[in-house]
Design a protein around this motif. Sequence first.
Motif, PDB file in Angstrom:
ATOM      1  N   VAL A 236       0.749  -0.996   0.035  1.00 61.41           N
ATOM      2  CA  VAL A 236      -0.026   0.128  -0.038  1.00 61.41           C
ATOM      3  C   VAL A 236       0.864   1.217   0.094  1.00 61.41           C
ATOM      4  CG1 VAL A 236      -1.636   1.138   1.262  1.00 61.41           C
ATOM      5  CG2 VAL A 236      -2.014  -1.111   1.128  1.00 61.41           C
ATOM      6  N   PHE A 237       2.051   1.311   0.891  1.00 60.59           N
ATOM      7  CA  PHE A 237       2.656   2.482   0.867  1.00 60.59           C
ATOM      8  C   PHE A 237       3.455   2.671  -0.463  1.00 60.59           C
ATOM      9  CE2 PHE A 237       4.227   3.230   5.482  1.00 60.59           C
ATOM     10  CZ  PHE A 237       2.878   3.393   5.892  1.00 60.59           C
ATOM     11  N   ALA A 238       4.102   1.600  -1.335  1.00 55.46           N
ATOM     12  CA  ALA A 238       4.485   1.788  -2.540  1.00 55.46           C
ATOM     13  C   ALA A 238       3.356   2.421  -3.357  1.00 55.46           C
ATOM     14  CB  ALA A 238       4.999   0.659  -2.998  1.00 55.46           C
ATOM     15  N   ALA A 239       2.265   2.026  -3.359  1.00 56.92           N
ATOM     16  CA  ALA A 239       1.164   2.320  -4.284  1.00 56.92           C
ATOM     17  C   ALA A 239       0.825   3.733  -4.219  1.00 56.92           C
ATOM     18  CB  ALA A 239       0.115   1.134  -4.146  1.00 56.92           C
ATOM     19  N   LYS A 240       0.999   4.328  -2.871  1.00 53.91           N
ATOM     20  CA  LYS A 240       0.701   5.552  -2.631  1.00 53.91           C
ATOM     21  C   LYS A 240       1.912   6.614  -2.633  1.00 53.91           C
ATOM     22  CE  LYS A 240       0.033   5.384   2.354  1.00 53.91           C
ATOM     23  NZ  LYS A 240      -0.733   5.850   3.685  1.00 53.91           N
ATOM     24  N   SER A 241       3.196   5.962  -2.912  1.00 55.35           N
ATOM     25  CA  SER A 241       4.250   6.719  -2.895  1.00 55.35           C
ATOM     26  C   SER A 241       4.424   8.022  -3.703  1.00 55.35           C
ATOM     27  CB  SER A 241       5.661   5.980  -3.241  1.00 55.35           C
ATOM     28  OG  SER A 241       5.539   5.217  -4.400  1.00 55.35           O
ATOM     29  N   ASP A 242       3.693   8.250  -4.723  1.00 59.37           N
ATOM     30  CA  ASP A 242       3.501   9.221  -5.689  1.00 59.37           C
ATOM     31  C   ASP A 242       2.726  10.523  -5.059  1.00 59.37           C
ATOM     32  OD1 ASP A 242       1.167   8.054  -6.103  1.00 59.37           O
ATOM     33  OD2 ASP A 242       1.022   8.185  -8.258  1.00 59.37           O
ATOM     34  N   GLY A 243       2.319  10.436  -3.829  1.00 58.46           N
ATOM     35  CA  GLY A 243       1.600  11.360  -3.218  1.00 58.46           C
ATOM     36  C   GLY A 243       0.407  11.103  -2.413  1.00 58.46           C
TER      37      GLY A 243
END
Length: 217
Positions: free
Chosen positions: A109-116
């Motif tokens: 989940v963190f990786a998926a939202k790492s663009d903001g």
Amino acid sequence: MKNNWMQQIQSMLGQKAGAAGGSEGIGKLLAPTALGGLVGVLLANKSSRKLVGKFGKNALIIGGSAAVGAVIWNKYKARVKESHQDEPQYGSQITPVDQRARRLVQALVFAAKSDGHIDAEERRAIDHSLEQLQVGEEAQAWVQQAIDQPLNPDLIAQSVKNEDEALEVYYLSCMVIDVDHFMERGYLDALAQSLKIPADVKQGIESDVNQKKRELV
């Protein structure tokens, strides 16, 4: 024999659930079909979804020495161990399997939202997907908790107890993130720092993942 850490975790979760109950939700969430569905909806508006689509539902069931080869994986482990020489307990303990699986979901989940961020529309799609996958209320709550948490790599790294766990988190994160934004680059760099992954290992993992991505183009 290949060391497929995701399949090992799925197997152990299944055994634990059968023996004591309570891990069924996260076990279902990490099953290939459910994991593929979750990845698809998490990356709905991100370029890495193309990679996941080409790998298929088992996109992330690749890690450990099954991905890079046992010799290289063991070399990476030795280098990570060296970076933790000031921590006598590091490498001598193993995170309980359900907590380890939960950490991987958090890392995903963190990786998926790492663009903001994950916006309201994406969140509704995630909720709907989890309901359709029927992973259970506990697993759904864990995903939502990861969405609500601040994007802080230390939250993931603080529970990592050995080299395999550090490497699997970073490898999974690199698989999910297709770096096309400075925030994604910054997140991966910060995650590697939190996990104390040496620069040469970090570069090796990223090069391996990028090569796999190029082969799929």
